[in-house]
Scaffold this active site. Structure first.
Site, short mmCIF file in Angstrom:
data_model
loop_
_atom_site.label_atom_id
_atom_site.label_comp_id
_atom_site.label_asym_id
_atom_site.label_seq_id
_atom_site.Cartn_x
_atom_site.Cartn_y
_atom_site.Cartn_z
N GLY A 63 0.82 -1.43 -0.13
CA GLY A 63 0.18 -0.14 0.45
C GLY A 63 0.01 1.59 -0.39
O GLY A 63 0.36 2.28 -0.08
N TYR A 64 1.99 1.39 0.11
CA TYR A 64 2.58 2.40 0.20
C TYR A 64 2.86 2.60 -1.42
O TYR A 64 3.02 2.08 -1.75
CB TYR A 64 4.59 2.03 0.60
CG TYR A 64 4.33 2.05 2.02
CD1 TYR A 64 3.70 2.09 2.66
CD2 TYR A 64 6.04 1.25 2.60
CE1 TYR A 64 3.75 1.57 4.62
CE2 TYR A 64 5.57 1.17 3.84
CZ TYR A 64 4.58 0.59 4.89
OH TYR A 64 5.18 0.04 6.06
N GLY A 65 2.40 4.27 -1.20
CA GLY A 65 2.47 5.29 -2.15
C GLY A 65 1.27 4.22 -3.39
O GLY A 65 1.90 4.25 -4.51
N ASP A 66 0.77 4.01 -2.61
CA ASP A 66 -0.58 2.89 -3.53
C ASP A 66 0.41 2.46 -4.36
O ASP A 66 0.26 2.34 -5.80
CB ASP A 66 -1.49 3.99 -4.29
CG ASP A 66 -2.37 5.08 -3.33
OD1 ASP A 66 -2.87 4.69 -2.66
OD2 ASP A 66 -2.87 6.19 -3.82
N GLY A 67 1.53 0.93 -3.96
CA GLY A 67 1.97 0.86 -4.71
C GLY A 67 3.28 1.39 -5.54
O GLY A 67 4.05 0.34 -6.30
#
Length: 343
Positions: A63-67
């Site tokens: 999920g970090y940075g939306d992938g």
């Protein structure tokens, strides 16, 4: 760099690891823009600083940075992939669909394949569930993770943000069903947030779990940028997002103590705060994130700072929970007054 054994595995990881939550994401995003939203080039500088210092554990999440964080790491690691212990996490919402979130077998398998693709690798060293999914039976999640281990796509599994009872339940299921067992736990721990000392940390030590610690500076509050008058740097993340939650009055007392000890050692406040976490029994590695290479280099200096017994006693006194956790204090009283031989 100091290296510590990851729980009961034969793997050794650096006592300080790199957290990559600052990598990637839209700059105008309400979360990633606040955390860092660093582009490829800036991320590369931070990764290089960490690897040059001997860091071998790299922590990320789908999920970090939306992938985008995983994608950046996939591009940057390249031939250095085999030199690091790469950990990523799953459970975050990764799309608009009803099954684009959680820890179902469908979500685990889909999330794993997507993380492998983004990270440009065919295996993940430590694959962790990011939280507890109350809608999915633990057996379903654990059997899916066990399949991933047996397929060779995952080396070890772990968990983040779980309570002690949830972790023990998972370990019990794994033992009973003959499944791959959690090798590590990732938790928030700082001088301003010592909650895990009541149940989680003792449990992890008892079960020989590696323990990875995130946010040792309490979201930047203990970085040296804050005092009772507020933030010296208006761009500091804590100025815009008050997480993780802390008791501000007690936190300022802790900061005062940190400053005094930092002056005693001719060191920075952040170094002292991280050195305290590193000195706690049961801590395997402390995850540090940064938006600038010099910021990371400064905090890495905590490895060279040896706190004295006086330093540790002063920090313990100012940061210990005001009200002891039940039933821990009852058990300690029993041991102290009834179980031990009387003189």
């Amino acid at each position: 760099m100091e290296y510590r054994q990851l729980g009961s595995t034969g793997v050794y990881v650096s006592a300080i690891s790199l957290g990559t939550m600052t990598f990637g994401g839209p700059p105008d995003h309400p979360i990633w823009g606040l955390v860092g939203a660093l582009p490829l080039e800036e991320s590369d500088k931070i990764l290089g600083t960490a690897l040059d210092a001997g860091v071998n554990l790299i922590d990320t999440a789908d999920g970090y940075g939306d992938g985008e964080c995983e994608e950046i790491l996939g591009k940057l690691l390249g031939s250095r992939r085999s030199d690091v212990v790469l950990t990523t996490k799953l459970a975050s919402r990764m799309g608009p669909g009803p099954n684009d979130v959680g820890l179902s077998r469908l979500a685990v398998m889909r999330g794993l394949e997507n993380s492998l693709r983004r990270l440009n690798t065919d295996y993940i060293d430590l694959y962790q569930i990011h939280t507890f999914d109350s809608l999915t039976a633990l057996e379903e999640t654990l059997t899916a993770l066990d399949d991933a281990v047996r397929q060779g796509k995952v080396r070890y599994i772990g968990a983040s943000n779980l309570t002690a009872w949830q972790t023990m339940k998972a370990l019990g299921i794994s033992e009973r069903r003959g499944l791959a067992r959690f090798a590590a736990l990732e938790s928030y721990y700082s001088l301003a947030g010592r909650d895990i000392e009541a149940e989680i940390l003792p449990m992890a030590r008892d079960q020989e779990l590696g323990h990875l610690i995130y946010s040792p500076l309490a979201g930047g509050l203990l970085s040296g940028k804050f005092d009772r008058n507020g933030a010296a740097d208006a761009s500091a993340r804590r100025s815009k997002a008050d997480r993780p939650p802390v008791d501000r009055d007690r936190a300022y007392d802790i900061i005062d103590c940190l400053r005094a000890i930092a002056e005693r050692h001719n060191s920075g406040v952040a170094r002292v705060a991280v050195a305290w976490v590193l000195a706690q029994p049961g801590v395997t590695s402390v995850i540090l994130g940064a938006r600038r290479p010099e910021q990371l280099a400064e905090t890495l200096g905590a490895l060279e700072l040896e706190l004295t017994e006086q330093d540790l006693a002063e920090l313990d006194a100012v940061s210990s929970p005001v009200v002891p956790a039940y039933p821990r204090y009852m058990q300690e009283e029993y041991l102290r007054y009834q179980r031990l031989p009387q003189s």
